[in-house]
Design an enzyme around this catalytic site. Sequence first.
Site, mmCIF file in Angstrom:
data_model
loop_
_atom_site.group_PDB
_atom_site.id
_atom_site.type_symbol
_atom_site.label_atom_id
_atom_site.label_comp_id
_atom_site.label_asym_id
_atom_site.label_seq_id
_atom_site.Cartn_x
_atom_site.Cartn_y
_atom_site.Cartn_z
ATOM 1 N N LYS A 14 20.745 64.072 22.968
ATOM 2 C CA LYS A 14 19.678 63.516 22.130
ATOM 3 C C LYS A 14 19.109 62.221 22.697
ATOM 4 O O LYS A 14 19.821 61.440 23.338
ATOM 5 C CB LYS A 14 20.217 63.245 20.710
ATOM 6 C CG LYS A 14 20.886 64.458 20.076
ATOM 7 C CD LYS A 14 21.474 64.135 18.713
ATOM 8 C CE LYS A 14 22.317 65.279 18.197
ATOM 9 N NZ LYS A 14 23.632 65.363 18.897
ATOM 10 N N ASP A 47 27.561 69.861 21.274
ATOM 11 C CA ASP A 47 26.562 68.899 20.819
ATOM 12 C C ASP A 47 27.046 67.479 21.082
ATOM 13 O O ASP A 47 28.099 67.076 20.608
ATOM 14 C CB ASP A 47 26.307 69.095 19.320
ATOM 15 C CG ASP A 47 25.204 68.195 18.796
ATOM 16 O OD1 ASP A 47 25.491 66.997 18.543
ATOM 17 O OD2 ASP A 47 24.076 68.659 18.630
ATOM 18 N N HIS A 64 16.537 61.925 18.240
ATOM 19 C CA HIS A 64 17.673 61.697 17.346
ATOM 20 C C HIS A 64 17.248 61.346 15.918
ATOM 21 O O HIS A 64 17.982 61.595 14.961
ATOM 22 C CB HIS A 64 18.553 60.574 17.902
ATOM 23 C CG HIS A 64 19.997 60.704 17.551
ATOM 24 N ND1 HIS A 64 21.020 60.437 18.413
ATOM 25 C CD2 HIS A 64 20.601 61.082 16.397
ATOM 26 C CE1 HIS A 64 22.184 60.649 17.832
ATOM 27 N NE2 HIS A 64 21.951 61.026 16.603
ATOM 28 N N TYR A 101 26.534 58.564 21.199
ATOM 29 C CA TYR A 101 27.962 58.790 20.971
ATOM 30 C C TYR A 101 28.839 58.260 22.101
ATOM 31 O O TYR A 101 30.065 58.239 21.971
ATOM 32 C CB TYR A 101 28.260 60.294 20.823
ATOM 33 C CG TYR A 101 27.457 61.030 19.794
ATOM 34 C CD1 TYR A 101 26.859 60.373 18.720
ATOM 35 C CD2 TYR A 101 27.278 62.402 19.892
ATOM 36 C CE1 TYR A 101 26.108 61.056 17.782
ATOM 37 C CE2 TYR A 101 26.530 63.104 18.962
ATOM 38 C CZ TYR A 101 25.948 62.418 17.912
ATOM 39 O OH TYR A 101 25.197 63.109 16.985
#
Length: 346
Positions: free
Chosen positions: A104, A70, A137, A75
């Site tokens: 996402k 994931d 998200h 990120y």
Amino acid sequence: MLSQLRPRVHAIHWNNIKPVPRFCLYRGFCFQKQWRNNRQELGQYVSKGGHGEVAAAVRTGIDLGYRHIDTAWMYNSEAEVGCAVKDKIKDGTVTRQDLFIVTKLWRNFFSRDEVRNAFDRSLKELDLDYIDLYLMHCTTGLRKFSNNPRQHYPDAEDYSPYFDKTDYVDTWKEMEKLVDAGLVKSIGVSNFNIEQLEHILAIARHPLAVVQIEIHPYLSQSDYLQFCKQRNIVVTAYSPLARGGQPHVKTPKPVALNENPIITRIALKHKKTPFQVVLRYELQLGVVVIPKSTNQKHILENFQVFDFNLSKEEMEEVASLNINYRLLDQHKFKDHIHFPYNDKAV
């Protein structure tokens, strides 16, 4: 939507690591699983880290048997995930079909003309031909920062002037086009409340396959889980160990789960760590868990949760810890038209 299929066992290079059967869902959408009394899922969450740290963690995870990875544009880890995946495919540890890659759509790209561009950037970063699962998200959009696409939040204390009020239903419709194009196997959402899920379900051409939300013993989300179960929506739990985040609503902060006396007592009985007990509890709830770690020891410990079960009484004891304590409360978005946490179940 969940369908039981014959498990296909992966070859794992490390000694004493049991291979993980895999079960497939709609449109080839697969989670790694261990088969016991119930279907149980465990994935690897990879967020930010030092240069090369994320790639090393993903390589370790794949060697240990993790198949569900994931990540997200937000990120800044997609490139390292893609590099690690390519390495493990090249050395023969896995094939692309063995892996279940999740990323996402970030809140700066919810407008209808930005969704495809944002997805293409993620696909390029990951260096893949397709994504197994693409999630929205959150519900609370922000305007795109044209001078810096990597800027996630405004340089201001007050975010409200930067809110993008794009309807998440319109964003979802654009995500469905990615499925139509064969670029994504399945789509889902994250940080939606139940009413918002209902709005998506009412118009969806493609199934809402997965919802990712915060779940841990201090935030049980029992009503939410029941809602999703009744509609065959898979639930993924982020922050399953109740670590990290900056809560601004609930005070005082509860004791860390690995110091909670109920958890530690159960852990001692089973000769497991407290966090292994927490993960086991969540797996027995029937959710996918994605604990975050770049530490090799912890990555392995997080995987060693399939050789014991919690009793009904122990499950009830852990469930009693719920205080609706949210680590990630999106407090700066409380005035956003699509703020999700006015609903008690999310």
